[in-house]
Design a protein around this motif. Structure first.
Motif: not given
Length: 720
Positions: A560-561, A631-632, A637-641, A696-697
């Motif tokens: 899902t992520v 959507c992301l 940076e968001a992907e790494a988090l 989204h994040l």
């Protein structure tokens, strides 16, 4: 003194008098059928099948629901009863043919309960009808008499269920769910008030919270009588189970939102307005479950969600200080809560038979509602055709044991060989430990009953004497015996059989001897089958299924992520695997409750294990509806988090699954922090981010935090 003590004991064990009422109904019907057939019509065949039809349908069958529903089930079961008696009568010419039929009938009848566990109680009665007919003498010409005796018995018993002292109707599961919805709605209103005024009615909110938790806990399936729990594969029962899970998730989200109340009043807060709309929809959906109530319409909730969505605070690009992180998180939690409320509302529509619109936003979760009932049952059966299915194992064990007992009774040419199979059916349990536990009272009670019966028959040899005491022995066997315990029940049942067959044959005291030999032989076969075939019972299967279930949930979360990051397609296959494994673990869990529990395995809170998994499927579907795949994408940076978060969560799933598999105490993960603390690590990413991507994040991160919070609950009950 002894009489007073006995009466007090009986009242404690049967406070509502249900057992004695049913025993009295059965006694009246059985006596009427037996006397009419044996002495009125002068037919031993009619009397035998009439009496045993009454006993099988009235005592061995544990039927669900109120009296009219039980009566309807009895009447509707007649065609199946006729088929079983006809097949048994035609196969009685050969021991091996009858045993082969027993193998097939034993498996089919037992496995049929997969489609509707509430009807499992009919299984033992159906087995008895075939067993009785499959023994010599081979007389196909008596088939009309056999069918007539059973038909008269079942029809009279169905009428007695409705007309003679019907049992009081317990609170239905739908009513429990409606009460839970009302309690949750009150808590949502209190939480909304607290968001806009944190100093208002804190004590009232605490009371509403406690009541909400109490009424939601009352919706657990094991809190209701088996006949009222929504455990069938049909669309409405499945919808009720989804409603239960959704309501629990609404309460969990509301608790998180209440914990994140602002320190100072915030007038006209979007989250509070949405929360009030959720409360109204929850209450209306719960009330729609009452008979005759109109179906709930979630249109007002949709309008409130759109309004909250339009007011979602995302700040100004490039101005990090302008982002109100606590409000951002509160509104994200409120939107997630609204998604669960909508699931609950749509589930109530499906449960009440209302039409599901094609454009419904929650249709993915209720796709099965568009299928026909036979398709749903076929899916249910197919899911259980797996080596780890508790239903499959139980059905095979029972069928093999009964077939072996039929061969043994035939080869030994036992006069009353069906008693052997009856003893096997009585003793055999889903685990070797439970089977051994059932062995002692069965043998001891039979010895006592045989000794008393043999002594009586040596002294009294007039059939009329046994005819006179038949109603008394029926009432003792199915009333007093059931209340006093298995030893008494077996002893009094042996006495009853002696009284009956003393009027049908001339064997005298040897009848008691035959009963004892048959029961011992059947009990030995049952014990050997229980030890040789899947002896560890549902506890072992539950751990194995839980391990696979948690692993499948971890895969679904990870995919899902990856989907929202644009690195993978939607996790449809992964979510389908979770659903399939959910069927198996639910089955093992229900069976586990019927067994004696090994103290070494009591270290696991199985309710929490199931809840941890139930959080994933509806949560992932709701998340992907609001945060579409990709959507992301393009935000490193968001992907790494998120990859870091989902990696740690997957490791936690794996660790809990490994500990559950070995019967160890799962080490609770650190509980989730408050909303603002959880988002502190996101703040550095907000500077140049697109406002929609920030939203989204936040929602994905809060979903992962909620999953971690659910896993934190998987620890021993004693430490909770």
């Amino acid at each position: 003194m002894f009489g007073t003590s006995l009466l007090g004991r009986l009242r404690r064990r049967d406070p509502g008098g249900a057992v004695l009422r049913r025993a009295t109904r059965l006694t009246l019907v059985a006596s009427l059928v037996f006397y009419g057939c044996r002495y009125g019509a002068g037919s031993s065949t009619l009397a035998t099948y009439g009496l045993f039809g009454t006993i099988a349908a009235g005592s061995f069958a544990q039927l669900p629901g109120p009296a009219p529903q039980r009566a309807r089930i009895l009447v509707l079961s007649l065609p199946a009863v006729w088929v079983l008696i006809a097949v048994g009568s035609l196969l009685a010419w050969s021991t091996w043919a009858a045993a082969a039929g027993m193998l097939v009938v034993g498996f089919v009848v037992a496995f049929a309960g997969v489609g509707n566990p509430r009807l499992v109680g009919l299984g033992s009665a159906f087995q008895l009808f075939y067993i009785l007919a499959s023994f010599p003498p081979y007389q196909p010409g008596t088939l009309p008499e056999r069918l007539a005796g059973v038909t008269v018995a079942i029809v009279l018993l169905a009428a007695a269920e409705v007309l003679l002292w019907p049992d009081p109707v317990p609170v239905s599961y739908r009513q429990r769910l409606a009460d839970a919805a009302d309690g949750v709605a009150a808590f949502l209103h209190a939480a909304a008030e607290r968001l806009t005024d944190p100093h208002a009615a804190a004590g009232a909110q605490d009371r509403q919270r406690q009541r909400a938790y109490d009424v939601v806990a009352a919706t657990e399936l094991d809190r209701d009588p088996p006949g009222w729990a929504p455990t069938a594969a049909g669309a409405q029962d499945r919808a009720l189970r989804i409603c239960k899970v959704a309501l629990r998730e609404v309460l969990a989200e509301a608790d998180r939102l209440a914990a994140d109340a602002p320190p100072e009043p915030i007038p006209d807060l979007a989250a509070a307005r949405l929360l009030r709309s959720c409360a109204d929809t929850t209450r209306a959906a719960g009330r729609s479950l009452s008979p005759g109530a109109p179906a709930v319409n979630p249109a007002d909730l949709d309008v409130a969600v759109e309004r909250a969505d339009a007011e979602y605070p995302v700040g100004t690009s490039g101005v990090r200080e302008a982002v109100d992180v606590p409000r951002l998180c509160r509104d994200a939690t409120a939107l997630a809560l609204a998604g669960q409320v909508r699931v609950f509302a749509v589930g109530c529509r499906v449960a009440t038979g209302a039409r599901l619109d094609a454009e419904d936003a929650s249709v993915g979760l209720f796709e099965y509602a568009r299928r026909g009932p036979w398709t749903l049952y076929r899916w249910q059966f197919r899911s259980h055709l797996a080596p780890r299915s508790a239903h499959l194992q139980n059905s095979l064990r029972l069928a093999v044991a009964l077939a072996i007992a039929r061969v043994a009774a035939g080869l030994l040419q036992l006069t009353h060989g069906f008693w052997v199979l009856l003893a096997t059916l009585t003793v055999l349990r889903t685990s070797a430990a439970d089977t051994r536990t059932a062995l002692r009272p069965a043998v001891l009670g039979t010895i006592v009953g045989a000794a008393v019966s043999g002594g009586v028959m040596l002294v009294v040899d007039e059939p009329i004497a046994y005819a006179i005491v038949l109603p008394v022995t029926l009432l003792l066997a199915f009333g007093l015996g059931r209340l006093l315990g298995p030893v008494w029940q077996q002893a009094l049942f042996t006495l009853l059989l002696t009284v009956v067959f003393a009027q049908l044959s001339t064997e005298g005291w040897r009848l008691a001897e035959a009963r004892l030999v048959d029961v011992v032989l059947g009990a030995v076969i049952g014990v050997l089958a229980g030890v040789a075939m899947w002896p560890r019972g549902a506890g072992y299967d539950l751990r194995a299924n839980a391990t696979r279930y948690l692993s499948a949930n971890a895969d679904a979360v990870e995919q899902t992520v990856h989907a929202v990051l644009g690195a993978a397609p939607p996790p449809d296959d992964a979510l389908n695997r979770v659903r399939r494994r959910m069927v198996l673990i639910d089955s093992s869990y229900c069976q586990y409750h019927s067994e004696r529990h090994d103290p070494r395995h009591e270290q696991v809170n199985w309710d929490a294990v199931l809840s941890a998994g139930h959080h994933v499927v509806p949560g992932a579907e709701a998340l992907l509806r609001r945060n579409p795949p990709g959507c992301l994408a393009g935000w490193p940076e968001a992907e790494a988090l998120l990859r870091d978060s989902v990696g740690r969560l997957r490791s936690t799933y794996r660790a809990v699954a490994d500990e559950v598999a070995h019967g160890q105490t799962p080490h609770p993960t650190p509980p989730a922090t408050t909303c603002a603390d959880q988002l502190d690590r996101i703040r550095p990413l907000l500077g140049e981010a697109d406002p929609r991507s920030v939203r989204h994040l936040v929602e994905v991160d809060r979903w992962l935090a909620g999953l971690a919070d659910s896993l934190a609950q998987v620890h021993p009950r004693s430490s909770m």
